[in-house]
Design a protein around this motif. Structure first.
Motif, PDB file in Angstrom:
ATOM      1  N   ILE B  93       0.824  -1.339   0.684  1.00 50.07           N
ATOM      2  CA  ILE B  93       0.118  -0.246   0.028  1.00 50.07           C
ATOM      3  C   ILE B  93       1.003   1.885  -0.033  1.00 50.07           C
ATOM      4  O   ILE B  93       1.317   1.155   0.708  1.00 50.07           O
ATOM      5  CB  ILE B  93      -0.723  -0.065   1.261  1.00 50.07           C
ATOM      6  CG1 ILE B  93      -2.222  -0.623   1.176  1.00 50.07           C
ATOM      7  CG2 ILE B  93      -1.841   1.028   1.269  1.00 50.07           C
ATOM      8  CD1 ILE B  93      -2.981  -0.968   1.944  1.00 50.07           C
ATOM      9  N   ALA B  98      -3.533   5.370   1.878  1.00 57.31           N
ATOM     10  CA  ALA B  98      -3.926   4.642  -0.073  1.00 57.31           C
ATOM     11  C   ALA B  98      -5.084   3.774   0.495  1.00 57.31           C
ATOM     12  O   ALA B  98      -5.410   2.469   0.886  1.00 57.31           O
ATOM     13  CB  ALA B  98      -2.848   4.555  -0.356  1.00 57.31           C
ATOM     14  N   ASN B  99      -5.987   3.700  -0.788  1.00 52.60           N
ATOM     15  CA  ASN B  99      -6.660   2.459  -1.338  1.00 52.60           C
ATOM     16  C   ASN B  99      -6.582   1.860  -2.482  1.00 52.60           C
ATOM     17  O   ASN B  99      -7.254   1.336  -3.190  1.00 52.60           O
ATOM     18  CB  ASN B  99      -8.409   3.300  -1.406  1.00 52.60           C
ATOM     19  CG  ASN B  99      -8.211   4.598  -2.865  1.00 52.60           C
ATOM     20  OD1 ASN B  99      -7.074   4.633  -3.049  1.00 52.60           O
ATOM     21  ND2 ASN B  99      -9.073   5.898  -2.762  1.00 52.60           N
ATOM     22  N   ASN B 100      -5.499   1.649  -2.682  1.00 52.81           N
ATOM     23  CA  ASN B 100      -4.697   0.601  -3.424  1.00 52.81           C
ATOM     24  C   ASN B 100      -3.694  -0.532  -3.620  1.00 52.81           C
ATOM     25  O   ASN B 100      -2.956   0.000  -2.317  1.00 52.81           O
ATOM     26  CB  ASN B 100      -4.783   1.342  -5.051  1.00 52.81           C
ATOM     27  CG  ASN B 100      -3.399   2.324  -4.887  1.00 52.81           C
ATOM     28  OD1 ASN B 100      -3.360   2.764  -4.214  1.00 52.81           O
ATOM     29  ND2 ASN B 100      -2.808   2.099  -5.817  1.00 52.81           N
ATOM     30  N   LEU B 101      -3.266  -1.078  -3.623  1.00 53.00           N
ATOM     31  CA  LEU B 101      -2.362  -2.445  -3.543  1.00 53.00           C
ATOM     32  C   LEU B 101      -1.416  -1.769  -5.042  1.00 53.00           C
ATOM     33  O   LEU B 101      -2.133  -2.211  -6.391  1.00 53.00           O
ATOM     34  CB  LEU B 101      -2.594  -3.558  -3.747  1.00 53.00           C
ATOM     35  CG  LEU B 101      -3.554  -4.202  -2.403  1.00 53.00           C
ATOM     36  CD1 LEU B 101      -3.187  -5.551  -2.476  1.00 53.00           C
ATOM     37  CD2 LEU B 101      -2.304  -4.097  -1.132  1.00 53.00           C
TER      38      LEU B 101
END
Lengths: 113, 113
Positions: B93, B98-101
């Motif tokens: 992350i 953050a909202n993504n990988l």
């Protein structure tokens, strides 16, 4: 019951066609994702939706359009398919507060001829 | 930009031995590091994660080590079994909230019976 299900599992089509891949999750998650995995196994985020709203849109051609009719579904529509679109596409879901713990579908192998 | 990479693309180990899969990263601001396992024909599956303020975390037969000084992450699998054969991905992350990988390139682990 499968937690994250994608259909179809295999999709073979001609260049220039339009196709859709469907994804449904029964986990009650509020965030869903689409990833593309190439032939070298590299996995790249394409889109992310939270409660039906787009929150991530990576550098993806406009030919790719995600649609989320409700928070349990995130479908991927692809227009004017190109050879380079051939890949395995994965749908995933997570709770908004646990982005690191994503549940993936089994993948859709798209072959563009 | 973020870069999460692996030192070795393939690893073969004898059944019963310990396996170590390595990962290098470049983003000092990464909040979490996560290991995923992908078996043939399936989607990636969460194994274990570690927050950036930790050095070590243990699960069932797996241990993740984080060395922030050299920006290195490893996954240790004890008493490797044939069912451990898969492609292993490290992911990050990229920042707090953050909202993504972002996924690394993957290492294929083959267990020799």
């Amino acid at each position: 019951d499968t937690a994250v299900s994608q259909t179809p599992k295999y999709l073979v089509t001609q260049m220039g066609n339009d196709k859709s891949i469907k994804c449904e999750q029964n986990l009650g998650h509020d965030t869903m994702y689409w990833y593309k995995q190439d032939s070298k196994k590299f996995l790249k985020i394409m889109f992310s939706y939270n409660n039906k709203e787009l929150i991530i849109n990576e550098t993806v051609p406009n030919r790719f359009s995600p649609k989320s009719p409700d928070k349990a579904h995130l479908n991927l529509h692809i227009n004017s398919l190109e050879l380079g679109d051939s890949a395995v596409y994965f749908c995933a879901s997570s709770q908004d507060s646990a982005v690191r713990l994503q549940y993936f579908g089994a993948g859709t192998r798209l072959s563009v001829l | 930009g973020e870069s999460v990479g692996l030192h070795l693309p393939t690893l073969s180990v004898q059944e019963g031995d310990n396996s170590i899969i390595n990962c290098a990263y470049s983003n000092s601001a990464s909040d979490y590091f996560i290991w995923y396992k992908q078996e043939s024909g399936k989607g990636p599956q969460f194994i274990i994660d570690i927050r950036s303020n930790m050095d070590k975390r243990q699960g069932q037969r797996v241990t993740v080590l984080l060395n922030k000084t050299v920006k290195h992450l490893s996954l240790q699998i004890a008493a490797t079994q044939p069912g451990d054969s898969a492609v292993y991905f490290c992911a990050e992350i990229p920042s707090v909230g953050a909202n993504n990988l972002f996924f690394g390139t993957g290492t294929r682990l083959t267990v020799i019976p």
